[in-house]
Enzyme design. Structure first.
Site, PDB file in Angstrom:
ATOM      1  N   ASP A   1       0.829  -1.207   0.000  1.00  0.00           N
ATOM      2  CA  ASP A   1       0.000   0.000   0.000  1.00  0.00           C
ATOM      3  C   ASP A   1       0.865   1.259   0.000  1.00  0.00           C
ATOM      4  OD1 ASP A   1      -2.679   0.235  -0.341  1.00  0.00           O
ATOM      5  OD2 ASP A   1      -3.165   0.636   1.750  1.00  0.00           O
TER       6      ASP A   1
ATOM      7  N   ASP B   1      -8.650  -3.129   1.671  1.00  0.00           N
ATOM      8  CA  ASP B   1      -8.592  -2.526   3.004  1.00  0.00           C
ATOM      9  C   ASP B   1      -9.583  -3.166   3.962  1.00  0.00           C
ATOM     10  OD1 ASP B   1      -6.703  -0.775   1.994  1.00  0.00           O
ATOM     11  OD2 ASP B   1      -8.213   0.709   1.419  1.00  0.00           O
TER      12      ASP B   1
END
Length: 842
Positions: free
Chosen positions: A687, A740
């Site tokens: 990420d 997420d």
């Protein structure tokens, strides 16, 4: 009760009426509640008792003819009804004022005579929009006003109470021009005297010829006295005309506008004007003293005087011949200026609504500069200003066209932004719109040595928006714009709902996964009591309906995800997004079907259909309940795919997405904390790299570009949960990616499975802590998102430390870290092994 009594109390029979008589002696009967909405009629009814019959009809003012009365009554009928919303009132008012200028002026005058202030304000605003941005000649043409100001009245001196050198030198210029006018008048008078026929008698001429100068001198003396007296009287009358003209000219002009055109609006000063002159009303009521050139302060440095003279002459040239209107506009700025409190939103975005030929058109979004005046935060406070093209187009030098408060539209060019803004301000523009040379926008900053004393706002527009406005102007359309920058709320309720949606999805998936794991454990315990070891080995091996990932799979997952992300970035286009939509629909159908079948199976009436199967080619044994639910799921996904661009399509996308996430979390499992740590650690680096570090190679954030769906013409990829920002004036969506939710959700689901197998309650277990840590991590993500000017943030940067750190710290403190790290399941006594010693003793 009789029919007659019932008829008496009918509501329509209880209405009262008032009789009104217009200027043409026609009499109308109007409902009392409607007529009483007008203060003038209400006063006549209450104070004088008029309007009760035809004989006592209320005589309306001369300006209220039947046509105007009909319009006013329509307005009153709508607005006197209580309970209507502001939106309904605004919609009615916008349609109501759609009429020509003459009719609008007549309506303003009629409403004013009836003292109906709301209607007067409404029509006055409409008239103000009509005259806004127009030159004085255009306004005179619209309202048929004569230009009755003389040259001397246009050159009246300005009162200089603040001792401004610009006003002082401007008065000097006016004095010179007045002298020139007087000299021209003298020349005309001399020419008239030269051409004048000698009217002396023959005796006088003979006396003059014979040398008798006494009489002639007397005649000359008397004539010169008369001539001087006449000249003094003329000067006095001229001065009286000037002073009374100054006092009466403006009211007469306004009265002519109100009476002939029924307009009471004045020209508003342009944005960014910096003159600090005295108000026109102060000048009108001031002492009536003739301007004297001796009052001018001549003790000025010659170089400064020459510079100021050039500035004043340039300023006077900009005024052209529009002296009365321009003077009124300049003098109106003479009031003591208060500090202007403007506000610019955090990311510098500016809304630019446009009007083409007074009709509302598109609204564009630009970026405001960090120099110059900032903008209003509310649209109702932003003024509509006419748009003009720059000449030269890039405005890198002073424009050749002189402006009177218009907003100037310029091209990006090669010079600095501050240079453009300074040139536009010098030309008289009230604001500058800069057309960028590409669709993307960036913040405008100033150089270290730039002149930042700029008093006009500067806004950059995308290339396509500027091209559209430029095309309208080149087609001789009148384009007006308004500039305002609404504030973005610190927290939008959409983020709260998105947080609840993400936490609720993991919560549901974790309980489903834990419940399934406990059912499997119970079945295994039953088999262990009676079955042989060979049957146990075969049964246990064949009973697995889940996918347990290992360490290598976790690493490969992140590598494959990175490759897929790069492919999305490189191939991002309309057709590629369509492919992703198809794949998302297939996954959404499978997830929605799985969730619905599991949910309906909990009801007794559907259990029989869930437990009966039918063999289907390519799919094997399928339950009847699955066959019944499948068409609905397919239809739901197809309808969403077809209508996904409508405003509320996000609901269908979120339903399919949540069902898909829950199904994945129920099927895919983390066997122990070691695999979970490797998976989340790699996802943490993934990420951060693709949000921040990728800018070094690709010059933009790959993750954010893919999430937004740039270069595709779509609102973004479908692998997102999103909710529209409800109270954000800029609109848009609050989004969160599937990764997420799924990746931390695997660890949270693992914690609940462990708690249930170890028979721990919420307080003694790990699930409540892991769930709280995920919620806090996601909350910190939204806080960081708002603190970073709305720039995309890697959610796992905050979620992984909260979730994984809490789990590991708590496991180490309780002494369960070794079990969690290796096996991932608590040690359970085996009933089959416990029975063997008893059998041997027997």
């Amino acid at each position: 009760m009789s029919e007659v009594d019932m008829a008496v109390i009918k509501p329509e029979m209880m209405k009262s009426y008032i009789w009104l008589q217009t200027a043409d002696s026609s009499i109308q009967q109007v409902e009392q509640e409607v007529a009483m909405f007008c203060p003038m009629i209400c006063h006549e009814v209450i104070q004088k008792g008029m309007g009760s019959s035809k004989n006592y009809a209320i005589s309306l003012p001369q300006r209220v003819n039947p046509a105007m009365l009909s319009l006013i009554l329509d307005y009153c009928r709508f607005h006197q009804v209580p309970g209507r919303s502001n939106k309904e009132h605004k919609s009615f008012d916008e349609k109501f004022i759609q009429m020509n200028t003459k009719r609008l002026c007549d309506l303003t005058s009629a409403a004013d005579s009836l003292q109906l202030k709301p209607l007067v304000d409404l029509t006055s605003r409409a008239l103000a929009r009509i005259i806004e941005g127009k030159t004085p000649e255009e306004i005179r043409e619209i309202f048929h006003l004569p230009d009755d100001l003389t040259e001397e009245e246009k050159l009246e001196p300005l009162k200089n109470t603040i001792d401004d050198p610009r006003i002082r030198l401007l008065n000097r210029l006016y004095a010179k021009k007045r002298k020139e006018l007087k000299e021209r008048e003298k020349l005309k008078n001399v020419e008239v005297e030269e051409e004048h026929v000698d009217d002396r008698s023959v005796d006088d001429l003979l006396s003059f010829i014979n040398g008798d100068n006494g009489d002639s001198k007397g005649i000359k003396t008397s004539r010169s006295k008369k001539k001087n007296r006449r000249r003094k009287d003329q000067q006095k009358s001229t001065f009286a005309d000037e002073t009374t003209g100054n006092h009466n000219k403006e009211p007469n002009g306004l009265n002519s506008v109100c009476c002939n055109a029924k307009v009471g609006q004045k020209l508003r000063p342009s944005i960014g004007a910096t003159s600090n002159l005295q108000n026109a009303e102060d000048y009108i009521s001031s002492n009536k003293k003739v301007f004297d050139d001796a009052d001018i302060d001549d003790e000025i440095d010659p170089a400064l005087k020459e510079k100021l003279d050039r500035e004043v002459e340039d300023f006077a040239r900009r005024l052209n011949s529009d002296w009365p209107e321009r003077m009124l506009e300049i003098l109106s700025l003479g009031q003591e200026r208060k500090p202007v409190h403007f506000s610019l939103n955090d990311n510098g975005s500016v809304k630019v609504p446009t009007w083409i030929n007074s009709l509302e058109d598109n609204e564009y979004v630009g970026v405001g500069a960090r120099f110059g005046l900032t903008l209003e935060s509310k649209e109702k406070h932003a003024s509509h200003t006419r748009l003009a093209l720059a000449d030269p187009p890039d405005c890198c030098s002073k424009p050749r066209n002189q402006l009177t408060g218009e907003v100037i539209l310029v091209h990006r060019g090669n010079c600095s932004f501050t240079r453009k803004a300074n040139a536009a301000e010098e030309a008289g523009a009230s604001a500058i719109l800069i057309i960028n040379n590409q669709k993307e926008l960036f913040k405008m900053v100033c150089e270290s040595n730039a002149d930042v004393d700029i008093k006009i706002p500067a806004v950059m527009l995308p290339q396509d928006a500027g091209s559209n406005l430029e095309k309208y102007i080149n087609n001789n359309a009148m384009v007006s714009v308004a500039l305002y920058s609404p504030k973005r709320p610190a927290v939008d309720i959409a983020e709260v709902f998105l947080w609840l949606m993400a936490v609720g999805t993991i919560l549901c998936a974790s309980y489903w996964s834990a419940w399934t794991a406990r059912e499997v454990a119970i079945e295994q315990d039953k088999l262990l009591k009676d079955a042989s070891e060979e049957f146990l080995q075969e049964g246990v091996a064949g009973s697995s309906g889940f996918v347990d990932i290992n360490t290598m799979s976790a690493i490969l997952f992140v590598v494959i995800a990175s490759c897929f992300l790069v492919m999305l970035y490189k191939l991002m286009s309309f057709w590629f997004v369509e492919v992703l939509v198809v794949l998302f629909c297939i996954g959404g159908v499978e997830g929605l079907q799985t969730c619905l079948v599991a949910l309906l199976s909990c009801f007794r009436c559907f259990q029989r259909f869930a437990e009966s199967f039918i063999k289907v080619p390519f799919f094997g044994a399928v339950s009847h309940l699955t066959l019944a639910v499948c068409p609905f799921c397919i239809a739901f996904a197809v309808i969403w795919a077809v209508y996904r661009r409508i405003s509320f399509a996000w609901i269908g996308q979120d339903i399919l997405g949540i069902a898909l996430i829950i199904t994945v979390l129920q099927i895919v499992r983390v066997p122990n904390l070691k695999v979970g740590t490797v998976l989340l650690g790699c996802a943490f680096l993934y990420d951060i790299f693709w949000v921040f570090v990728s800018k070094l190679w690709f010059h933009e954030s790959v993750m954010i570009v893919v999430a937004r769906g740039d270069k595709s013409g779509e609102d973004g990829i479908p692998m997102l949960l999103k909710i529209p920002r409800l109270y954000d004036p800029w609109g848009g969506y609050s989004v969160i990616g599937f990764g997420d939710i799924i990746l931390p959700g695997l660890l949270v689901a693992f914690s609940l499975r462990y708690d249930w197998l170890a028979k721990k309650n919420l307080r003694a277990g790990y699930f409540a802590w892991a769930m709280t840590a995920y919620g806090l991590g996601l909350l910190v993500t939204y806080v960081a998102l708002n603190m970073m000017d709305g720039h995309g943030q890697p959610a796992l940067l905050y979620i992984v430390p909260f979730t994984l750190g809490t789990f590991i710290t708590l496991g180490k403190k309780r002494g369960d870290l070794k079990t969690l790290w290796t096996s991932g399941e608590p040690e359970r006594p085996c009933p089959h092994v416990q029975l063997q010693p008893l059998q041997q003793k027997e």
